[in-house]
Write an enzyme that holds these catalytic residues in place. Structure first.
Site: not given
Ligand SMILES: OCN(O)CCCc1ccccc1
Ligand code: NI
Length: 183
Positions: A110, A153-154, A157
């Site tokens: 990351c 993954h995004e 966030h």
């Protein structure tokens, strides 16, 4: 343009906040933010620009990583890969997903984490997603493989989740039931 100095690192509270939905039509600055996120990815994958501006190469970046707690991210999988993918997603959602899981056998990294965190990161193997483009057009697509991993993954966030939150604490390389790993 976004530089590494603009990327906040773990410990900054914005990385643990739930980002806010955007409303359409987007403001000029929100549209510019989306364009800046995509420009960063393209620059970071360019040998000359990444060297010139000291950019860490990225295939995705979410607004909270540049301290903008808004539900918007960009992903840009190089077009030389077997399945190129490049878009800015506003108010992204996973509308359905497989029971089967997947993970990268090399683990994940990351831009907001300046250390290696080893271990498998189990994620949905296939997902159906919906999001809006910067122009307010609704998109729906099915993703699998690295594309599915990257989207998750995004999206994490935007919900204050870091990739290592998914790693098995007692055994980072524990077998993941019902999974198809990606080498
Ligand atoms: O949030 C984007 N990010 O920090 C850059 C790295 C993205 C990424 C790397 C490995 C596997 C999935 C996603
Ligand atoms: Ni990240």
């Amino acid at each position: 343009m976004i530089l590494m100095d603009n990327v906040i690192r773990e410990g900054h509270p914005t990385l643990r906040a739930r980002a806010k939905e955007l409303t359409f039509p987007l403001s000029k600055e929100d549209k510019q933010l989306g364009q800046d996120l995509m420009e960063f990815l393209i620059n970071s994958q360019d040998p000359e620009l990444s060297e010139k501006y000291d950019l860490r190469s990225g295939i995705g970046i979410a607004a909270p990583q540049v301290n903008e707690s808004k539900r918007i991210f960009a992903l840009h999988l190089p077009d030389d890969s077997d399945n190129p993918l490049s878009f800015v997603a506003v108010n992204p959602k996973i509308v359905s997903h497989s029971v089967e899981k997947t993970y990268l056998t090399n683990g994940e990294g990351c831009l907001s984490v300046d250390r290696n965190v080893d271990g498998f990161v189990p994620r949905h193997a296939r997902i159906t997603v919906k999001f809006f483009t910067l122009d307010g057009e609704e998109k729906k697509m099915r993703l699998k493989g690295l594309q599915a991993i990257l989207f998750q993954h995004e999206l994490d966030h935007l919900n204050g989740v870091m990739f290592y939150d998914h790693i098995n604490e007692s055994n980072p390389f524990a077998e993941v039931p019902n999974s198809q790993p990606i080498v």
